[in-house]
Scaffold this active site. Structure first.
Site, PDB file in Angstrom:
ATOM      1  N   GLU A   1       0.223  -1.214   5.581  1.00 22.83           N
ATOM      2  CA  GLU A   1       1.287  -0.833   6.517  1.00 22.83           C
ATOM      3  C   GLU A   1       1.144   0.629   6.909  1.00 22.83           C
ATOM      4  O   GLU A   1       1.390   1.004   8.042  1.00 22.83           O
ATOM      5  CB  GLU A   1       2.661  -1.080   5.875  1.00 22.83           C
ATOM      6  CG  GLU A   1       3.827  -0.996   6.854  1.00 22.83           C
ATOM      7  CD  GLU A   1       4.452   0.396   6.979  1.00 22.83           C
ATOM      8  OE1 GLU A   1       5.319   0.578   7.848  1.00 22.83           O
ATOM      9  OE2 GLU A   1       4.067   1.306   6.237  1.00 22.83           O
TER      10      GLU A   1
ATOM     11  N   ASP B   1       0.827  -1.213   0.000  1.00 26.42           N
ATOM     12  CA  ASP B   1       0.000   0.000   0.000  1.00 26.42           C
ATOM     13  C   ASP B   1       0.857   1.256   0.000  1.00 26.42           C
ATOM     14  O   ASP B   1       2.048   1.227   0.325  1.00 26.42           O
ATOM     15  CB  ASP B   1      -0.924   0.029   1.226  1.00 26.42           C
ATOM     16  CG  ASP B   1      -0.163   0.101   2.542  1.00 26.42           C
ATOM     17  OD1 ASP B   1       0.839  -0.626   2.694  1.00 26.42           O
ATOM     18  OD2 ASP B   1      -0.553   0.898   3.419  1.00 26.42           O
TER      19      ASP B   1
HETATM   20 ZN   LIG Z   1       6.868   2.159   4.026  1.00 27.02          ZN
END
Ligand SMILES: [Zn+2]
Length: 407
Positions: free
Chosen positions: A177, A82
């Site tokens: 993340e 992401d």
């Molecule tokens: Zn990163």
């Protein structure tokens, strides 16, 4: 020659922005677009145990051992798919600047968006190298598609060179993340590594095994709205109290005044009316002790305002997000850091060890039993339009990973 740049240019075109406002996992369905591609590319290159967790959007794979089982332990590499919710990752239009001349870079002449060397002086270190920049309207996505590309490129290289002796190599790509949820559904057992590295750092040479301790805080203020002409003694202005709360926090402990191992309170979001206001903060500190003190201070500021304006005016919710992984690496796993430094020096890369002013998937995993320092990716200025990546660094980092698996 590895294929890391072509990969990178391919992956950044796929929008994988995660969202803090989502309650699903992954937070955005579009992250599956990259997961699916990685899954099929891993299968194509002949990796083993390729698995795509279609529900939560994780991709796992292994590169089988080539040393007849001499190396007993399995080494892992992790990167996140992401990109940050802070800046759009849609229609990323990367541009390669060959042989950078050290001058300001006009990213977008129409909008006058310029990457200025006076603001980002570290870019001057790349004179003569190839840089990959944005068109000034989106982020680049080097965080962490540079890491994804480097791991993929390493995997492909190793599959094509079975003469290189290494143990089992475990690979994983994670979603979300950037919203602190990258390891929520990470399957350490399926991953199969005894220890791992995240490839999610900055400029070439950087390696980290120290992160912030992190928490998020949400402050809700409940006011009372009365007609302004008749407000005396009755109105309780939630927005004003919210501003007062923020002003109680130490002025110098903000991201814009801190560096190195200095922690902070970061006001990320504020909105409000007379009736109701809401503040969202990040609390960060490398020291666990100072981290706890920061949380306590926030609580006391809320208590004080409740005393001043009446019970239940302010409600505060603080949640720990992750802790400093140094606590877990230093006692037993320093060899991971030392091996990496040795490999860097072999490739004429000077290791730069510094504390991460953030977190990584590895911070949480280290506390879940998978020690996980962080390796550079070659990128800079993450999460914004001025993000850029050095192509030469990315190629070197693939070489570094290939060397590291032979240790
Ligand atoms: Zn990163």
């Amino acid at each position: 020659m590895n294929d890391v740049i072509e990969r990178f240019l391919r992956y950044v075109k796929i929008d994988t922005q995660s969202s803090e406002d989502s309650i699903t996992s992954p937070s955005t369905a579009k992250q599956h677009d990259l997961a699916k591609l990685l899954y099929s590319e891993l299968q194509e290159m002949g990796a083993s145990d390729v698995f795509y967790d279609k529900e939560h959007c994780y991709v796992y794979a292994k590169i089988p051992s080539t040393d007849n089982g001499d190396k007993k332990e399995a080494m892992g590499f992790i990167a996140h798919m992401d990109t940050s919710p802070e800046t759009s990752g849609e229609n990323v239009n990367p541009r390669i600047i060959e042989k950078y001349n050290g001058e300001d870079i006009v990213l977008n002449s129409d909008s006058g968006i310029i990457l200025e060397t006076s603001v980002y002086p570290e870019i001057r270190a790349y004179v003569g190298k190839s840089l990959i920049v944005t068109d000034g309207t989106t982020l680049l996505g080097a965080d962490d598609k540079a890491g994804v590309s480097e791991i993929m490129s390493m995997a492909k290289y190793l599959m094509e060179h079975p003469d290189i002796k290494h143990g089992v190599i475990c690979i994983a790509f994670t979603p979300d993340e950037e919203i602190g949820a990258g390891t929520d559904y990470f399957d350490i057992k399926r991953f199969g590594a005894d220890y791992a590295y995240t490839v999610d750092g900055g400029g070439i040479g950087e390696l980290e095994y120290e992160t912030f301790n992190a928490a998020s805080a949400v402050i809700e203020v409940h006011g009372i709205n009365v007609h302004t002409g008749e407000a005396k003694g009755k109105m309780k202005n939630a927005s004003r109290i919210a501003m007062e709360f923020d002003s109680l926090l130490p002025v110098q402990q903000k991201p814009e005044y801190t560096e190195g191992r200095e922690g902070f309170f970061a006001l990320m979001n504020i909105n409000g009316s007379t009736e109701y206001a809401k503040l969202s903060y990040l609390i960060r500190d490398h020291s666990r002790e100072k981290f706890e003190v920061k949380k306590e201070l926030m609580q006391k500021c809320a208590d004080f305002l409740n005393l001043k304006y009446g019970d239940r005016t302010i409600a505060i919710t603080i949640n720990d997000t992750y802790y400093n992984m140094r606590e877990k690496i230093e006692p037993n796993y320093m060899f991971l850091v030392n091996n990496l430094c040795d490999c860097m020096r072999e490739l004429d890369i000077e290791p730069i060890i510094k504390p991460i002013r953030g977190g990584t998937d590895g911070a949480r995993l280290s506390f879940d039993g998978l020690p996980c320092p962080n390796i550079c990716t070659g990128g800079h200025n993450y999460h914004g339009r001025f993000e850029y990546c050095c192509a030469d660094s990315m190629k070197q980092i693939v070489d570094l990973l290939v060397l590291l698996v032979q240790k």
